[in-house]
Design a protein around this motif. Structure first.
Motif, PDB file in Angstrom:
ATOM      1  N   SER A 188      -0.875   8.966   0.668  1.00 16.95           N
ATOM      2  CA  SER A 188      -1.804   8.052   1.603  1.00 16.95           C
ATOM      3  C   SER A 188      -2.991   7.472   1.421  1.00 16.95           C
ATOM      4  O   SER A 188      -3.804   6.771   1.632  1.00 16.95           O
ATOM      5  CB  SER A 188      -1.309   7.436   2.924  1.00 16.95           C
ATOM      6  N   ASP A 201      -5.923   0.620  -1.035  1.00 19.63           N
ATOM      7  CA  ASP A 201      -5.393   0.059  -0.134  1.00 19.63           C
ATOM      8  C   ASP A 201      -6.118  -0.422   1.186  1.00 19.63           C
ATOM      9  O   ASP A 201      -6.627   0.619   1.962  1.00 19.63           O
ATOM     10  CB  ASP A 201      -3.761   1.260   0.451  1.00 19.63           C
ATOM     11  N   THR A 202      -4.996  -1.372   1.675  1.00 20.58           N
ATOM     12  CA  THR A 202      -5.718  -1.853   3.282  1.00 20.58           C
ATOM     13  C   THR A 202      -4.606  -2.383   4.081  1.00 20.58           C
ATOM     14  O   THR A 202      -3.458  -2.472   3.959  1.00 20.58           O
ATOM     15  CB  THR A 202      -7.388  -2.838   3.103  1.00 20.58           C
ATOM     16  N   THR A 203      -5.528  -2.593   5.390  1.00 18.33           N
ATOM     17  CA  THR A 203      -4.254  -3.331   5.902  1.00 18.33           C
ATOM     18  C   THR A 203      -4.153  -5.184   6.045  1.00 18.33           C
ATOM     19  O   THR A 203      -5.943  -5.545   5.585  1.00 18.33           O
ATOM     20  CB  THR A 203      -4.751  -3.141   7.628  1.00 18.33           C
ATOM     21  N   PRO A 226      -6.061  -2.156  11.374  1.00 18.36           N
ATOM     22  CA  PRO A 226      -6.059  -0.423  10.952  1.00 18.36           C
ATOM     23  C   PRO A 226      -5.068   0.018  12.108  1.00 18.36           C
ATOM     24  O   PRO A 226      -4.592   0.760  11.682  1.00 18.36           O
ATOM     25  CB  PRO A 226      -7.908  -0.114  11.033  1.00 18.36           C
ATOM     26  N   ILE A 278      -5.675   4.608  -0.012  1.00 16.14           N
ATOM     27  CA  ILE A 278      -6.629   4.382   0.229  1.00 16.14           C
ATOM     28  C   ILE A 278      -8.596   4.177  -0.127  1.00 16.14           C
ATOM     29  O   ILE A 278      -9.175   3.187   0.069  1.00 16.14           O
ATOM     30  CB  ILE A 278      -6.949   5.018   1.900  1.00 16.14           C
ATOM     31  N   PRO A 310       1.025  -1.224   0.030  1.00 17.34           N
ATOM     32  CA  PRO A 310      -0.227   0.067  -0.025  1.00 17.34           C
ATOM     33  C   PRO A 310       0.933   1.606  -0.100  1.00 17.34           C
ATOM     34  O   PRO A 310       1.944   1.331   0.403  1.00 17.34           O
ATOM     35  CB  PRO A 310      -0.795  -0.261   1.337  1.00 17.34           C
TER      36      PRO A 310
END
Length: 284
Positions: free
Chosen positions: A233, A242-244, A249, A237, A72
């Motif tokens: 960034s 984009d993510t975790t 998070p 997102i 990401p």
């Protein structure tokens, strides 16, 4: 994914060392009182340190592009901001010293990046169309115009404004590198994002070199870090997916804030004095 993190860290190291070399070169050439002088890049390219720094930047950029393909944007950009920690440690070899607060910041950068690496998922998969690619090129051109205006701003605002515009240009490079088409040579040369990357990269170098000459290096570098990390960034997102990892998070958020805040604490290392000249013996 872990090899992508390794590429991001390598890019941070390459950029950090390059900053030391380029900052010394930028300070060694004459500057104009008003406006941004495009000839500045010509003058600094006559300095061997700047050429070597650009070589390091090139290696870092290739590693950054590789990282952007699997990570990401918020991870890669935070890692690049951490190049200031590399710069700070590098300056120890030329006679600089770090305070306890700055050593703490270097450690905080490492912890922040570790948290980001722990929480990162692979890069998002939201497709973006041609208008997004064209928008990046338009954004690069608009930032170029803004930077020229910033170069004529009142003295107290000039260096911070140039630093912020340079950071936004570096952020544009990151987003363009993430989305540009690399399937074939034809697709690459017809992709507006590729031209956005080239334009933004060139003017980012020009504006940041100008910022280093015009005023507070610490302020200019801090704003550059904000510009190159926060907006890309957010774009990653909101627009690129984009993510975790599930449930991570808060860990990613803590890691991002920690890494960027610690980098800001090291902003004075955006420029280094010329130790070689101080060490020369007096004539006679």
């Amino acid at each position: 994914m872990w090899w992508g993190l390794a590429c991001a860290l390598f890019a941070a190291c390459a950029y950090g060392v390059a900053s030391v070399l380029q900052a010394v070169a930028a300070r060694s050439v004459a500057s104009t009182e008003h406006g941004v002088d495009p000839r500045l890049l010509v003058r600094v390219f006559k300095q061997w340190r700047y050429i070597l720094g650009v070589g390091m930047d090139t290696l870092g950029f290739v590693a950054q592009l590789a990282a952007l393909r699997v990570l990401p944007l918020f991870v890669v950009q935070a890692a690049l901001a951490a190049s200031l920690a590399v710069t700070a440690v590098t300056t120890l070899g030329i006679g600089a010293s770090l305070s306890r607060r700055e050593w703490t910041a270097v450690a905080a950068v490492c912890v922040g990046l570790a948290l980001l690496g722990l929480s990162a998922e692979s890069e998002g998969s939201h497709p973006v169309g041609l208008p997004f690619h064209i928008g990046l090129l338009v954004a690069a051109l608009v930032l170029g115009a803004c930077g020229m205006l910033a170069g004529r701003a009142p003295a107290p605002l000039r260096s911070p404004a140039l630093g912020l515009v340079a950071g936004l240009c570096f952020g544009t490079v990151a987003v363009a590198g993430r989305v540009m088409t690399t399937d074939s040579v034809v697709s690459l040369v017809t992709d507006p994002a590729a031209y956005a990357l080239a334009v933004a990269g060139i003017i980012a170098m020009l504006f940041f070199a100008s910022a280093l000459q015009r005023g507070s290096v610490t302020t200019a570098t801090a704003l550059m870090v904000v510009g190159e990390t926060v907006l890309p960034s957010i774009i990653g997102i909101l627009a690129l997916g984009d993510t975790t990892r599930p449930g991570y998070p808060p860990v990613a958020g803590l890691g991002f804030v920690l890494a960027v805040a610690a980098a800001l604490a090291l902003a004075r290392f955006g420029e280094v004095s010329q130790p070689a000249e101080r060490e020369e013996p007096p004539p006679g």
